[in-house]
Design a protein around this motif. Structure first.
Motif, PDB file in Angstrom:
ATOM      1  N   THR A 191       0.909  -1.204  -0.039  1.00 17.58           N
ATOM      2  CA  THR A 191      -0.029  -0.151   0.005  1.00 17.58           C
ATOM      3  C   THR A 191       0.869   1.252   0.038  1.00 17.58           C
ATOM      4  O   THR A 191       0.598   2.093  -0.584  1.00 17.58           O
ATOM      5  CB  THR A 191      -1.037   0.021   1.232  1.00 17.58           C
ATOM      6  OG1 THR A 191      -1.825  -1.145   1.295  1.00 17.58           O
ATOM      7  CG2 THR A 191      -1.831   1.261   1.272  1.00 17.58           C
ATOM      8  N   ALA A 228      -6.780  -2.961   0.396  1.00 16.05           N
ATOM      9  CA  ALA A 228      -6.988  -3.026  -1.082  1.00 16.05           C
ATOM     10  C   ALA A 228      -6.266  -4.383  -1.809  1.00 16.05           C
ATOM     11  O   ALA A 228      -5.460  -5.022  -1.126  1.00 16.05           O
ATOM     12  CB  ALA A 228      -5.912  -1.929  -1.689  1.00 16.05           C
ATOM     13  N   PRO A 229      -7.029  -4.634  -2.936  1.00 17.73           N
ATOM     14  CA  PRO A 229      -6.343  -6.132  -3.318  1.00 17.73           C
ATOM     15  C   PRO A 229      -4.935  -5.938  -3.800  1.00 17.73           C
ATOM     16  O   PRO A 229      -4.648  -4.858  -4.496  1.00 17.73           O
ATOM     17  CB  PRO A 229      -7.321  -6.250  -4.695  1.00 17.73           C
ATOM     18  CG  PRO A 229      -8.646  -5.273  -4.538  1.00 17.73           C
ATOM     19  CD  PRO A 229      -8.039  -4.197  -3.670  1.00 17.73           C
ATOM     20  N   ASP A 282      -4.043  -5.138  -7.485  1.00 22.36           N
ATOM     21  CA  ASP A 282      -4.141  -3.944  -7.949  1.00 22.36           C
ATOM     22  C   ASP A 282      -2.978  -3.026  -7.495  1.00 22.36           C
ATOM     23  O   ASP A 282      -2.430  -2.129  -8.163  1.00 22.36           O
ATOM     24  CB  ASP A 282      -5.502  -3.307  -7.385  1.00 22.36           C
ATOM     25  CG  ASP A 282      -6.681  -3.995  -8.042  1.00 22.36           C
ATOM     26  OD1 ASP A 282      -6.803  -4.619  -9.021  1.00 22.36           O
ATOM     27  OD2 ASP A 282      -7.915  -3.749  -7.435  1.00 22.36           O
ATOM     28  N   LEU A 283      -2.563  -3.408  -6.066  1.00 24.07           N
ATOM     29  CA  LEU A 283      -1.479  -2.612  -5.490  1.00 24.07           C
ATOM     30  C   LEU A 283      -0.189  -2.816  -6.577  1.00 24.07           C
ATOM     31  O   LEU A 283       0.661  -2.133  -7.063  1.00 24.07           O
ATOM     32  CB  LEU A 283      -1.343  -3.025  -4.225  1.00 24.07           C
ATOM     33  CG  LEU A 283      -2.363  -2.385  -3.339  1.00 24.07           C
ATOM     34  CD1 LEU A 283      -2.010  -3.117  -1.715  1.00 24.07           C
ATOM     35  CD2 LEU A 283      -2.559  -1.056  -3.264  1.00 24.07           C
ATOM     36  N   ALA A 312       0.122  -3.764  -9.621  1.00 22.75           N
ATOM     37  CA  ALA A 312      -0.057  -3.426 -10.985  1.00 22.75           C
ATOM     38  C   ALA A 312       0.300  -1.917 -10.844  1.00 22.75           C
ATOM     39  O   ALA A 312       0.818  -1.335 -11.783  1.00 22.75           O
ATOM     40  CB  ALA A 312      -1.557  -3.674 -11.514  1.00 22.75           C
ATOM     41  N   GLY A 313      -0.369  -1.405  -9.861  1.00 21.23           N
ATOM     42  CA  GLY A 313      -0.035   0.031  -9.780  1.00 21.23           C
ATOM     43  C   GLY A 313       1.560   0.366  -9.486  1.00 21.23           C
ATOM     44  O   GLY A 313       2.071   1.405 -10.090  1.00 21.23           O
TER      45      GLY A 313
END
Length: 120
Positions: free
Chosen positions: A24, A62-63, A66-67, A69-70
């Motif tokens: 995160t 948060a999944p 997704d983290l 990938a970001g």
């Protein structure tokens, strides 16, 4: 101007809150325009493999896919050479954008001028 950030993630499914915090912080820093390098070591090394981040689940977080990938979209992700070897995977096994490198590369990054380093 923000200072570069190196985040070393040592926790995986064995310590989900610590793991999630590391990803995160790194993802938020990337979104804020910071130059971010994430190092996956120990149990977090597994998240360099396709599908492994999707297996991670932590309520109210948060999944992880997704983290990750970001982070990959605007930063760098590296897996420790020894950690990958102990888990029997190599460069051809990791998701696109992830590299495998050793301690010398890590030391170079954390000793660069102005770098902030965090270990989770």
């Amino acid at each position: 101007m923000t200072r570069p950030l190196v985040v070393k993630v040592t926790a995986g499914m064995d310590a989900p809150e610590r793991c999630s915090q590391a990803f995160t912080v790194a993802a938020v820093a990337v979104a804020a325009g910071t130059d971010v390098s994430v190092w996956l070591t120990g149990e977090s090394a597994w998240f360099a493999l396709p599908g492994r981040a999707a297996e991670f689940d932590l309520p109210h977080a948060a999944p992880l896919p997704d983290l990750l990938a970001g982070i990959l979209a605007g930063g760098r992700v590296t897996v420790c050479t020894q950690c990958a070897a102990r888990r029997s995977f190599g460069p051809d096994d990791v998701i696109p954008g992830v590299r495998i490198a050793g301690a010398a590369a890590f030391v170079d990054e954390v000793l660069a001028d102005g770098v902030q380093a965090l270990v989770y």
